[in-house]
Design a protein around this motif. Structure first.
Motif, mmCIF file in Angstrom:
data_model
loop_
_atom_site.group_PDB
_atom_site.id
_atom_site.type_symbol
_atom_site.label_atom_id
_atom_site.label_comp_id
_atom_site.label_asym_id
_atom_site.label_seq_id
_atom_site.Cartn_x
_atom_site.Cartn_y
_atom_site.Cartn_z
ATOM 1 N N GLU A 5 0.836 -1.209 0.000
ATOM 2 C CA GLU A 5 0.000 0.000 0.000
ATOM 3 C C GLU A 5 0.871 1.260 0.000
ATOM 4 O O GLU A 5 0.567 2.230 -0.680
ATOM 5 N N ARG A 6 1.960 1.236 0.753
ATOM 6 C CA ARG A 6 2.866 2.377 0.788
ATOM 7 C C ARG A 6 3.512 2.594 -0.578
ATOM 8 O O ARG A 6 3.604 3.721 -1.061
ATOM 9 N N LYS A 7 3.922 1.513 -1.241
ATOM 10 C CA LYS A 7 4.508 1.620 -2.585
ATOM 11 C C LYS A 7 3.482 2.171 -3.576
ATOM 12 O O LYS A 7 3.815 3.019 -4.407
ATOM 13 N N ASP A 8 2.245 1.685 -3.489
ATOM 14 C CA ASP A 8 1.179 2.180 -4.370
ATOM 15 C C ASP A 8 0.922 3.670 -4.124
ATOM 16 O O ASP A 8 0.744 4.446 -5.063
ATOM 17 N N TRP A 9 0.904 4.057 -2.849
ATOM 18 C CA TRP A 9 0.681 5.458 -2.498
ATOM 19 C C TRP A 9 1.808 6.323 -3.045
ATOM 20 O O TRP A 9 1.569 7.390 -3.599
ATOM 21 N N ASP A 10 3.054 5.866 -2.897
ATOM 22 C CA ASP A 10 4.204 6.613 -3.408
ATOM 23 C C ASP A 10 4.111 6.791 -4.921
ATOM 24 O O ASP A 10 4.423 7.856 -5.452
ATOM 25 N N ALA A 11 3.662 5.746 -5.617
ATOM 26 C CA ALA A 11 3.516 5.831 -7.077
ATOM 27 C C ALA A 11 2.444 6.851 -7.455
ATOM 28 O O ALA A 11 2.626 7.632 -8.401
ATOM 29 N N LEU A 12 1.338 6.871 -6.720
ATOM 30 C CA LEU A 12 0.282 7.853 -6.976
ATOM 31 C C LEU A 12 0.781 9.276 -6.727
ATOM 32 O O LEU A 12 0.521 10.178 -7.519
ATOM 33 N N GLU A 17 2.451 14.524 -8.700
ATOM 34 C CA GLU A 17 3.424 15.620 -8.699
ATOM 35 C C GLU A 17 3.874 15.952 -10.117
ATOM 36 O O GLU A 17 3.979 17.128 -10.481
ATOM 37 N N LYS A 18 4.092 14.938 -10.927
ATOM 38 C CA LYS A 18 4.487 15.162 -12.322
ATOM 39 C C LYS A 18 3.387 15.889 -13.093
ATOM 40 O O LYS A 18 3.661 16.651 -14.011
#
Length: 63
Positions: A5-12, A17-18
């Motif tokens: 979930e943390r990895k998914d959140w970081d990707a979002l 941001e981009k």
């Protein structure tokens, strides 16, 4: 929050941001026009956190 979930959140967050925005960590029933808020803040030279409640309320999306 699990590791996945943390990895998914970081990707979002990275994708947002981009695209010139961010991920709202506290969704609610009130929805704001985030693009308009960011444009408003850039024009005024302020950060979104520095907006007054009155300024913020003009960006509520009526549904």
């Amino acid at each position: 929050m699990t590791e996945q979930e943390r990895k998914d959140w970081d990707a979002l967050e990275e994708a947002a941001e981009k695209a010139g925005g961010y991920v709202d960590p506290h969704p609610s029933d009130i929805h704001y026009d985030m693009r308009a808020i960011l444009k408003f803040c850039r024009e005024k030279g302020i950060e979104p956190i520095d907006m007054t409640i009155r300024e913020l309320n003009q960006f509520i999306i009526k549904g």
